[in-house]
Design an enzyme around this catalytic site. Sequence first.
Site, PDB file in Angstrom:
ATOM      1  N   ASP A 143      -5.809  -3.709  -2.347  1.00  0.00           N
ATOM      2  CA  ASP A 143      -4.741  -3.348  -1.422  1.00  0.00           C
ATOM      3  C   ASP A 143      -4.109  -4.573  -0.752  1.00  0.00           C
ATOM      4  O   ASP A 143      -4.795  -5.422  -0.186  1.00  0.00           O
ATOM      5  CB  ASP A 143      -5.346  -2.439  -0.345  1.00  0.00           C
ATOM      6  CG  ASP A 143      -4.325  -1.641   0.418  1.00  0.00           C
ATOM      7  OD1 ASP A 143      -3.400  -2.251   0.980  1.00  0.00           O
ATOM      8  OD2 ASP A 143      -4.451  -0.404   0.460  1.00  0.00           O
ATOM      9  N   SER A 166       0.836  -1.200   0.000  1.00  0.00           N
ATOM     10  CA  SER A 166       0.000   0.000   0.000  1.00  0.00           C
ATOM     11  C   SER A 166       0.881   1.263   0.000  1.00  0.00           C
ATOM     12  O   SER A 166       1.701   1.421  -0.902  1.00  0.00           O
ATOM     13  CB  SER A 166      -0.969  -0.046   1.188  1.00  0.00           C
ATOM     14  OG  SER A 166      -2.054   0.837   0.994  1.00  0.00           O
TER      15      SER A 166
END
Length: 272
Positions: free
Chosen positions: A180, A36
């Site tokens: 993610d 991320s």
Amino acid sequence: MGGGGVAGIAWTTGLLVGLAGHGQDLTGADLVVGTSAGAAVAAQVTSGVALDELFARQADPARQAPEIPADIDFEKFAADFGGALTGATTPADVRRAVGQLAVKAETVPEADRRAVIEARLPVHDWPEQRLVIVAVDAETGEPRRFDHESGVSLVDAVAASCAVPGVWPPVTIDGRRYIDGGVRSAENADYAAGASRITVVAPLGLESQLPAEKPLLVVLDELRAAGAEVALITPDEASVAAVGENPLDPSTRTPAAEAGRAQGAALTLTWA
């Protein structure tokens, strides 16, 4: 390096600059694992661009890349996740449920979000340094580690790893949708297993808005049990205050970067 929104990118960059300023440069590591926000930082610090330049791109408003503001109701965010996870009994079930939520969510167009990621990265080619970017297949829930041998562009890999479910659109790569990497773990520190010395940078501290397969402290204990020396860096009080309540708010970048640099400059790393 783990997730933490645009504030996490800025804070981690500042932290690395502060550490390097007194002889603790971590950017030459044999392996860099990014998840991320950490994926964006990882791509930046392995690009060959100087740390001071990367810091200026975070701290100086005139140099900051354009971002799409994300105004999140975190109570609703948590409630949506709670509802999506009803009936999920295994980590894979959890990831699949989150993937379904992400695919159904109304977000900005995928192309618009990709343009933001592209602007974040000063170099769009994979580095010679070993870099691993973590994302999760939205349909199967299986994690995927992208690297220079994956045949996937660096921009797409980072965009996938940064696709916060329910906030940003899943990223399409070879007909698959990815979300993610923090859905598996905010740091994915276990993907550094086998290294003799591991530094984990966790902008979210020990808490994460996303479900994790295993608590971070458990992962670190397992790495130590396997023979690694480990150091964990989390934001200090001043850094937490600089980030505030919404790490996805682009206005947090300058204070977060400056707080990270101050923390890094005062920090002496120890591995145990």
